[in-house]
Scaffold this active site. Sequence first.
Site, PDB file in Angstrom:
ATOM      1  N   SER B 150       0.839  -1.202   0.000  1.00 18.65           N
ATOM      2  CA  SER B 150       0.000   0.000   0.000  1.00 18.65           C
ATOM      3  C   SER B 150       0.871   1.247   0.000  1.00 18.65           C
ATOM      4  O   SER B 150       1.935   1.271   0.663  1.00 18.65           O
ATOM      5  CB  SER B 150      -0.880   0.023   1.259  1.00 18.65           C
ATOM      6  OG  SER B 150      -1.411   1.320   1.471  1.00 18.65           O
ATOM      7  N   TYR B 162      -1.916  -0.529   9.894  1.00 18.67           N
ATOM      8  CA  TYR B 162      -2.019  -0.986   8.496  1.00 18.67           C
ATOM      9  C   TYR B 162      -0.761  -0.627   7.692  1.00 18.67           C
ATOM     10  O   TYR B 162      -0.165  -1.507   7.062  1.00 18.67           O
ATOM     11  CB  TYR B 162      -3.293  -0.397   7.886  1.00 18.67           C
ATOM     12  CG  TYR B 162      -3.535  -0.723   6.443  1.00 18.67           C
ATOM     13  CD1 TYR B 162      -3.944  -2.003   6.045  1.00 18.67           C
ATOM     14  CD2 TYR B 162      -3.362   0.238   5.453  1.00 18.67           C
ATOM     15  CE1 TYR B 162      -4.178  -2.293   4.714  1.00 18.67           C
ATOM     16  CE2 TYR B 162      -3.583  -0.051   4.110  1.00 18.67           C
ATOM     17  CZ  TYR B 162      -3.992  -1.311   3.745  1.00 18.67           C
ATOM     18  OH  TYR B 162      -4.208  -1.593   2.427  1.00 18.67           O
TER      19      TYR B 162
END
Lengths: 273, 273
Positions: B150, B162
């Site tokens: 990501s 995350y």
Amino acid sequence: MTSPDALAALAAMPGPAHFRLDGKRALIVAAESPVGAAIARGFAEAGAQIALAVLHPNEAVVSAKRLQRELEALGARSTVYVMDVTLGKNVQVTTRQIAKELGGIDVAVCASDLFLGKPIGKTSDSELQQVMAYNFNAHFFVARSASEEMRRNDPAGGRIVLLSHVLGERGLSNTAAYGAAHGATQQLVRSLSQELAPQGVTINGISTGWMDWMQDRLDERDDDAGRAIRFTLPRRAGSPDDVAPMALWLAGSGAGNVTGQVFHVDGGLTQHL
Amino acid sequence: MVLDSLRMDGKVAIVTGSGRGLGKAMAKALAAGGAQVVCAARTPEQINETVAEITADGGTAISVPTDVTSSEAVDALVAAAVARFGRLDVMIANAGGGGGPQNLEFWEYPDEAFESVVATNLKSAFFSDRAAARQFVAQGDGGVIVNVASGTAMRGNQQFAYPTAKGGVISLTKSAATMLAKHGIRVNAIVPGYINQRPPRDEQEAEVRRNRGVRVPIRRLGDWWELGPLALYLASDASRYVTGELFIIDGGGLAGGLAPVTFAPAHEIGAAS
């Protein structure tokens, strides 16, 4: 900028169709280089119409004519031009002429490269100038002229791909001038990605590593050159055909969301300790 | 030939998290390229739908409901793929997701939330890569792993667990590429920026997306289908000399990021400042 309708049409296309370049007009600068020629062959296979720009009038034109016949066999129309990439004005005028003859330019690839391996104390002013001219200025001039032509497209937009080298981001003895010039070209990609995005132009770099055509820096009599190649994860030098598919991905309709990146085709050379 | 190198005929690919969004787009692109695709996700309904769409387009796919946070389940997924199609060539470790508590101060973040996010995003990628590598080495003729990280992992931001987990996926990619190269296994990572998971449900959602899109250099958010061509490039022989590499697909966001995308300082050399 890609319209919502155009995006919806692209969304409906199957994955492999995004690697077709039918109807696209592509300019390949330094088409006489092994990597320029491989990209030209890939684009021809994908259906593009191609302008082959060679850097020098003479042997380069001969090899480009040979390439032209290969492209013809692949069913692609191409034309050969001589472009002096050391002069911004010459790049501009030649690019304008190509755009007029093709009706526009959708994709521009610049593979200009000139290696110099010398300690800084032995590098002359004129050598530095030549290294900057072929490894940086040429890319600047091509990006400047090609993006200008792409702005005129209806709708405005296009794809620029600059071929660079991993020495532009890592240190190595005797490559101060060459590395700095390629470092500048890689930064050109990032800067221009921001500036050209509103007019629908993406710009990306492909950074190659130790490639099989680079006898200029990989003298086979030098044991260290052989060891350098074994720094790559597959333990082999890359080939022009290893590079062409990435140029095709970046030129294709699937890569509109990709800009400002320099991707390595280097066998993992830059990714491990 | 470049287009031939993108063909996936006879190859078997697992795509985790392929019930929707990016994973579904990648599964469909690989199937359109000729691959036999194994669609995995926790809930069967959505992967069954992906399989139905691939089949309706003339492709071959099966669904295998899998909890990718369980190493036994991931091993069973690979076994199921091999049982059905006889071998495995590609693992796309895409499953993951945000989750975790929002708006907590850094020092307030609880153990369980951190462990859960790491399990979903990092351990799942490790389990998938390991299970695939084991199978590839047993087969003895290489293989391809694509992890999905990501853009949030590339810069500091207000999220926490995350991006940390996805940063681990990036390191995993480089180390796995280095460790597996001698077996002919390539490992790369896709690093998406802001990407829409599907078409907008209504005009209101389209408006929200337009407003977010103006902050991206290309002036729009990315779309799910744009991962398809990239997955095809990475899963096929077209990328044979590319390994350990990050493929940032973010509309130019990470190439910039120093100022609002509209900021363009204007100054002539020698002009009074």
